[in-house]
Design a protein around this motif. Sequence first.
Motif, PDB file in Angstrom:
ATOM      1  N   GLY A 265     -25.681 -14.150  -1.092  1.00 45.56           N
ATOM      2  CA  GLY A 265     -24.442 -14.706  -0.570  1.00 45.56           C
ATOM      3  C   GLY A 265     -23.752 -13.705   0.349  1.00 45.56           C
ATOM      4  N   VAL A 266     -23.272 -14.193   1.506  1.00 48.29           N
ATOM      5  CA  VAL A 266     -22.584 -13.335   2.484  1.00 48.29           C
ATOM      6  C   VAL A 266     -21.288 -14.029   2.892  1.00 48.29           C
ATOM      7  CG1 VAL A 266     -22.710 -12.171   4.713  1.00 48.29           C
ATOM      8  CG2 VAL A 266     -24.794 -12.474   3.344  1.00 48.29           C
ATOM      9  N   VAL A 267     -20.176 -13.329   2.756  1.00 47.11           N
ATOM     10  CA  VAL A 267     -18.870 -13.875   3.117  1.00 47.11           C
ATOM     11  C   VAL A 267     -18.419 -13.355   4.472  1.00 47.11           C
ATOM     12  CG1 VAL A 267     -16.432 -14.039   2.448  1.00 47.11           C
ATOM     13  CG2 VAL A 267     -18.220 -14.162   0.704  1.00 47.11           C
ATOM     14  N   GLU A 268     -18.547 -12.053   4.708  1.00 46.03           N
ATOM     15  CA  GLU A 268     -18.120 -11.430   5.961  1.00 46.03           C
ATOM     16  C   GLU A 268     -19.260 -10.591   6.520  1.00 46.03           C
ATOM     17  OE1 GLU A 268     -14.010  -9.737   6.075  1.00 46.03           O
ATOM     18  OE2 GLU A 268     -14.145 -10.013   3.911  1.00 46.03           O
ATOM     19  N   VAL A 269     -19.904 -11.086   7.556  1.00 37.05           N
ATOM     20  CA  VAL A 269     -21.018 -10.361   8.158  1.00 37.05           C
ATOM     21  C   VAL A 269     -20.558  -9.020   8.723  1.00 37.05           C
ATOM     22  CG1 VAL A 269     -22.697 -10.425  10.048  1.00 37.05           C
ATOM     23  CG2 VAL A 269     -22.298 -12.472   8.661  1.00 37.05           C
ATOM     24  N   SER A 270     -19.343  -8.951   9.212  1.00 35.52           N
ATOM     25  CA  SER A 270     -18.869  -7.765   9.941  1.00 35.52           C
ATOM     26  C   SER A 270     -18.764  -6.518   9.081  1.00 35.52           C
ATOM     27  CB  SER A 270     -17.505  -8.055  10.565  1.00 35.52           C
ATOM     28  OG  SER A 270     -16.530  -8.314   9.565  1.00 35.52           O
ATOM     29  N   TYR A 333     -17.827 -14.249  12.056  1.00 38.26           N
ATOM     30  CA  TYR A 333     -18.770 -14.650  11.007  1.00 38.26           C
ATOM     31  C   TYR A 333     -18.146 -14.388   9.641  1.00 38.26           C
ATOM     32  CZ  TYR A 333     -22.269 -14.949  14.729  1.00 38.26           C
ATOM     33  OH  TYR A 333     -22.963 -15.285  15.856  1.00 38.26           O
ATOM     34  N   ASN A 334     -17.210 -15.238   9.274  1.00 40.04           N
ATOM     35  CA  ASN A 334     -16.403 -15.058   8.069  1.00 40.04           C
ATOM     36  C   ASN A 334     -16.171 -16.425   7.421  1.00 40.04           C
ATOM     37  OD1 ASN A 334     -14.216 -14.652   6.237  1.00 40.04           O
ATOM     38  ND2 ASN A 334     -13.602 -12.824   7.372  1.00 40.04           N
ATOM     39  N   LEU A 335     -16.480 -16.544   6.151  1.00 40.76           N
ATOM     40  CA  LEU A 335     -16.382 -17.825   5.447  1.00 40.76           C
ATOM     41  C   LEU A 335     -15.006 -18.101   4.843  1.00 40.76           C
ATOM     42  CD1 LEU A 335     -19.718 -17.872   3.379  1.00 40.76           C
ATOM     43  CD2 LEU A 335     -19.232 -19.113   5.495  1.00 40.76           C
ATOM     44  N   THR A 336     -14.129 -17.131   4.856  1.00 40.97           N
ATOM     45  CA  THR A 336     -12.899 -17.208   4.078  1.00 40.97           C
ATOM     46  C   THR A 336     -12.124 -18.500   4.318  1.00 40.97           C
ATOM     47  OG1 THR A 336     -12.738 -14.793   4.125  1.00 40.97           O
ATOM     48  CG2 THR A 336     -10.759 -16.020   3.503  1.00 40.97           C
ATOM     49  N   GLN A 363     -18.509 -12.541  -4.706  1.00 42.41           N
ATOM     50  CA  GLN A 363     -17.307 -12.994  -4.012  1.00 42.41           C
ATOM     51  C   GLN A 363     -17.473 -14.445  -3.558  1.00 42.41           C
ATOM     52  OE1 GLN A 363     -16.399 -10.704  -0.498  1.00 42.41           O
ATOM     53  NE2 GLN A 363     -14.531 -11.844  -0.049  1.00 42.41           N
ATOM     54  N   LEU A 364     -18.627 -14.771  -2.993  1.00 43.40           N
ATOM     55  CA  LEU A 364     -18.886 -16.138  -2.557  1.00 43.40           C
ATOM     56  C   LEU A 364     -18.889 -17.092  -3.742  1.00 43.40           C
ATOM     57  CD1 LEU A 364     -19.670 -18.271  -0.477  1.00 43.40           C
ATOM     58  CD2 LEU A 364     -22.062 -17.562  -0.738  1.00 43.40           C
ATOM     59  N   ALA A 365     -19.554 -16.707  -4.811  1.00 38.94           N
ATOM     60  CA  ALA A 365     -19.599 -17.573  -5.993  1.00 38.94           C
ATOM     61  C   ALA A 365     -18.195 -17.841  -6.527  1.00 38.94           C
ATOM     62  CB  ALA A 365     -20.475 -16.940  -7.073  1.00 38.94           C
ATOM     63  N   ASP A 366     -17.365 -16.819  -6.547  1.00 41.45           N
ATOM     64  CA  ASP A 366     -15.996 -16.987  -7.053  1.00 41.45           C
ATOM     65  C   ASP A 366     -15.177 -17.904  -6.140  1.00 41.45           C
ATOM     66  OD1 ASP A 366     -16.558 -15.330  -9.186  1.00 41.45           O
ATOM     67  OD2 ASP A 366     -15.658 -13.546  -8.262  1.00 41.45           O
ATOM     68  N   MET A 367     -15.471 -17.906  -4.854  1.00 40.89           N
ATOM     69  CA  MET A 367     -14.695 -18.693  -3.902  1.00 40.89           C
ATOM     70  C   MET A 367     -15.131 -20.160  -3.843  1.00 40.89           C
ATOM     71  SD  MET A 367     -14.660 -15.877  -0.810  1.00 40.89           S
ATOM     72  CE  MET A 367     -13.729 -16.843   0.377  1.00 40.89           C
ATOM     73  N   LEU A 368     -16.367 -20.435  -4.196  1.00 40.74           N
ATOM     74  CA  LEU A 368     -16.876 -21.797  -4.083  1.00 40.74           C
ATOM     75  C   LEU A 368     -16.168 -22.729  -5.054  1.00 40.74           C
ATOM     76  CD1 LEU A 368     -20.726 -21.182  -3.775  1.00 40.74           C
ATOM     77  CD2 LEU A 368     -19.246 -22.203  -2.034  1.00 40.74           C
ATOM     78  N   PRO A 369     -15.699 -23.881  -4.579  1.00 40.66           N
ATOM     79  CA  PRO A 369     -14.986 -24.800  -5.474  1.00 40.66           C
ATOM     80  C   PRO A 369     -15.898 -25.677  -6.303  1.00 40.66           C
ATOM     81  CG  PRO A 369     -14.996 -25.670  -3.247  1.00 40.66           C
ATOM     82  CD  PRO A 369     -15.652 -24.323  -3.172  1.00 40.66           C
ATOM     83  N   LEU A 374     -24.839 -18.081  -9.904  1.00 35.02           N
ATOM     84  CA  LEU A 374     -24.972 -16.709  -9.427  1.00 35.02           C
ATOM     85  C   LEU A 374     -26.066 -16.047 -10.249  1.00 35.02           C
ATOM     86  CD1 LEU A 374     -23.840 -14.442  -7.564  1.00 35.02           C
ATOM     87  CD2 LEU A 374     -22.359 -13.799  -9.474  1.00 35.02           C
ATOM     88  N   SER A 375     -27.152 -15.662  -9.602  1.00 32.96           N
ATOM     89  CA  SER A 375     -28.304 -15.100 -10.297  1.00 32.96           C
ATOM     90  C   SER A 375     -28.437 -13.618  -9.971  1.00 32.96           C
ATOM     91  CB  SER A 375     -29.583 -15.844  -9.885  1.00 32.96           C
ATOM     92  OG  SER A 375     -30.699 -15.388 -10.622  1.00 32.96           O
ATOM     93  N   THR A 376     -28.251 -12.777 -10.970  1.00 27.85           N
ATOM     94  CA  THR A 376     -28.307 -11.331 -10.796  1.00 27.85           C
ATOM     95  C   THR A 376     -29.739 -10.834 -10.902  1.00 27.85           C
ATOM     96  OG1 THR A 376     -26.091 -11.106 -11.731  1.00 27.85           O
ATOM     97  CG2 THR A 376     -27.453  -9.127 -11.647  1.00 27.85           C
ATOM     98  N   PHE A 377     -30.144  -9.982  -9.977  1.00 28.13           N
ATOM     99  CA  PHE A 377     -31.469  -9.366  -9.988  1.00 28.13           C
ATOM    100  C   PHE A 377     -31.290  -7.853 -10.115  1.00 28.13           C
ATOM    101  CE2 PHE A 377     -32.089 -13.430  -8.014  1.00 28.13           C
ATOM    102  CZ  PHE A 377     -33.361 -13.841  -8.408  1.00 28.13           C
ATOM    103  N   THR A 378     -32.050  -7.233 -10.993  1.00 30.71           N
ATOM    104  CA  THR A 378     -31.804  -5.832 -11.333  1.00 30.71           C
ATOM    105  C   THR A 378     -33.008  -4.938 -11.030  1.00 30.71           C
ATOM    106  OG1 THR A 378     -32.638  -6.039 -13.598  1.00 30.71           O
ATOM    107  CG2 THR A 378     -30.319  -6.620 -13.214  1.00 30.71           C
TER     108      THR A 378
END
Length: 409
Positions: A265-270, A333-336, A363-369, A374-378
């Motif tokens: 997930g990417v919210v702000e490319v910059s 390039y910002n999803l906010t 951040q993206l997962a928290d913002m999505l309505p 959200l799958s964590t890879f370790t």
Amino acid sequence: MMRNPFLHPNRVFSSGFYRDADPDFEVRTTLGRVASGAADIGEVLSTIAEIDEGDSQAWFDRWMALGERVQTIAEESAARGHLVSAAGSYLRASTYFGVALGSIDRLDSDELLVPTFRRHREAWDRFVDATSAKTERVEIPYEGITMPGYLFKLTGTDAERCLILVNGSDGTLSGLWGCAKAALERGYAVLMFDGPGQQSLLFEKDVPFRFDSEAVITPVVDFLLERPDVGSNRLAIYGVSQAGYWVPRALAFEHRIAAAVADPGVVEVSTSWIEHLPSGLRKLLAEGNERRFDLEMSLGMKLSRETSRMWNFRARPYRQDGYFKTIQEVLKYNLTDVVGRIRTPMFITDPEDEQFWPGQAKQLADMLPGEKMLSTFTAAEGANFHCQPLARTLTEQRMFDWLDDVLTR
């Protein structure tokens, strides 16, 4: 007490193949393609064995030589009618030419950019011709031109689902094959294509990136829905690397897709650009002082050829005139402001040690309505770093299990 030197001798996973993060990540990414047949372990390791740290020309030359050697194997197999062997060799050759292509920004000149791209695409096209997968070359209408693509369909059966694959900023089509192969094995039709700023549209038609990716994805959806062979399929979409921004952005406006994957997930490319700027330059940027910003950036580039080459490589697809204008474009390039419009269920990868957009997957997962996973890879799973380069099989298992469940509903 003397430490036993053989107590933990195998540290290449944690210490890396190179001290330089870029070639190290490239090696990991290339090894990750072994699972789909798009690379072979011995070919990769023997190629890097003789390349000294920092020798960019040797890196390019040896990957090109490997691609040429493996393509010769493919041609010999094809001439004898061994199409399975030919397809596999063409696919690997395409990958190796792609590695060479991605390293041209480190050479003294980019004059080999287009010729190397064409070698890569030629090998890929020969793979497409030789593979047993049912494949159709397509042209997707887009603002007066077309986006070239490949539609892979099941052999002997009708698919009920179609997966759209969206590449990242500099990814090759052979780099998407692992995901395409996994989708075909699970009964999906698959569409991959070159979008604005990507591969053939960038190198041969000079078409730049665009932040409003709905203008790209909506024509793709229109194209699929108008086809009688896949028009009734349930649609899903997968975005890798910077497409972890492009896919959610498009879904804020395009609501005919049933499920999506952002890897990551990417919210702000910059942020991957601005965080590397000195505080003084960030201040000039915030003040809108274009003249001074461009002057200081120009002076800095003269002090470091490596930095200048990297900037040129990353800025090329944005096609802006000047340093300030390039950053201003990337800031779009910002999803906010649009993420609240997304209703499509989304699977988001969140790898440990993410290098480019750390923390933005969560951040993206928290913002999505709407619905999201959200799958964590370790690192403990061998699945850390951007896009889990050494854990593509695990990534595909998780995302397709989730996609299957969502699309079945």
